[in-house]
Design an enzyme around this catalytic site. Structure first.
Site: not given
Ligand code: NAD
Length: 358
Positions: A191, A223, A251
């Protein structure tokens, strides 16, 4: 080869799936002329019951003294009291720390035969074969200072996201090593448009990329990566990222397959130290003792163990191919069967993999 393997069956379905995997490993050993010796140790809830702690010293000692560690799963309702001082999960966290495993490798492979188990459209997931490589021992989960206090606006909490270049370099180097044995592409996720930590991560990752010009390299913001994993998961090979982003993305990525009982993992430390191999699913207390658990995630974890800790590439590939063949022949445990499809139990699935190994 003579290899020492510590087995940690744990709780719930753990003992059943580890027993099946050991059966398969024994056949691989005979077929390829190796000798695997096993030490079985306690971890998790059963360790709490028998010794009062989730990670007995004898367990950690045996793990440190072996070439690799294969774990089932820990936990269950019996040990879930939120007021309990000792908890099964302390066993896993203690073991990761004790083994100093800083790289969590989570492959996400969609077997053609199971493509329609994915919540995504099958044409989008066909051919997905990626690895999420997550830094496991640094970043915001461990950075200091962290804590809580009370200020003029009431209670507040704080954590520190910090990575140094040693931590970044060693995990990114593993990404390039993994990619070299695969489709030769590394994606580093950060990020960097907002976080100073990520800007250092990106700089160091680029330096490692420059040293590995044979591998295609790209950076993606976290993102955007969350979207691309749904939109074009087949575009990725090895995705490397820090602890927090990796926790979430791994996940998310695991859901692409739609079959929890199929997903293996490895946690690796410095070369020459024992790696920890385990399925990503939990102890499945709802089906424990019923003989219907899917052992394939553990069998695939053992294949990773052969490849990464014992350098037995051919044997690992043979195990993975055997699993693909069993699925392609239409055999299913209940968790991966479509409604109305005939199912097999844990032991029968282990036997089928052995049969496919020839
Ligand atoms: P879970 O992964 O154990 O089970 C989720 C669902 O998937 C259940 O319906 C279960 O029956 C099914 N499932 C999971 N693995 C399967 C397999 N191999 N074959 C067939 N079906 C399978 O997650 P949960 O129910 O949230 O957690 C149960 C316990 O496991 C909790 O105590 C949790 O803390 C623990 N847990 C442990 C680990 C670990 O040991 N690494 C990881 C996650 C959860």
């Amino acid at each position: 080869m003579d290899a020492k393997i510590t087995l940690l069956p744990g709780d719930g379905i753990g003992p059943d799936i580890v027993a099946e995997t050991r059966k398969v490993l024994d056949v691989v050993a005979v077929k390829y002329g190796h000798s695997f010796s096993y030490t079985e140790q306690l971890i998790g809830g059963i360790a709490i019951d028998e010794t009062g702690v989730a990670l007995p010293e004898a367990t950690l000692g045996a793990c440190l003294n072996s070439d690799a560690v294969l774990m089932g799963s820990v936990g269950g309702p019996k040990w879930d009291d939120p007021r309990a001082k000792v908890r099964p999960e302390q066993g896993i966290l203690g073991l990761r720390k004790g083994l100093n495993v800083f790289a969590n490798v989570r492959p996400v492979k969609v077997f053609d035969a199971l493509a329609d188990a994915s919540p995504l459209k099958s044409e989008r997931v066909k051919g997905v074969d990626l690895i999420i490589l997550r830094e496991l021992t640094g970043g915001i989960y461990f950075g200091s200072p962290q804590g809580r206090d009370v200020g003029e606006n009431g209670r507040f909490g704080y954590n520190t996201m910090i990575y140094n270049e040693v931590e970044i370099r060693r995990i990114v180097e593993i990404a390039f090593d993994l990619a070299r044995k695969r489709r030769k592409k590394v994606t580093s996720v950060d990020k960097a448009n907002v976080l100073a930590t990520s800007r250092v991560w990106r700089e160091v990752a680029q330096e490692v990329a420059d040293e590995n010009p044979d591998i295609e390299y790209e950076v993606v913001l976290v993102d955007a990566m969350a979207m691309y994993l749904i939109n074009k998961p087949a575009a990725y090979d090895v995705v490397v990222t820090g602890n927090l982003f990796g926790d979430i993305l791994s996940d998310e990525a695991s859901m692409i397959t739609g079959s929890l009982g199929m997903l293996p993992s490895a946690s690796l430390g410095l070369p020459g130290t024992p790696g920890l191999y385990e399925p990503i699913h939990g102890s499945a207390p709802d089906i424990a003792g019923k003989g219907i658990a899917n052992p394939l995630a553990t069998i695939l974890s053992a294949a990773m163990m052969l490849r990464s800790s014992l350098d037995l590439d051919e044997e690992a590939m043979a195990m993975e191919t055997a699993v693909s063949q069993v699925l392609a022949a239409g055999h299913r445990t209940a968790d991966i069967a479509k409604s109305g499809e005939k199912t097999v139990g844990t032991t029968a699935m282990g036997d089928l993999v052995i049969e496919a190994l020839g």
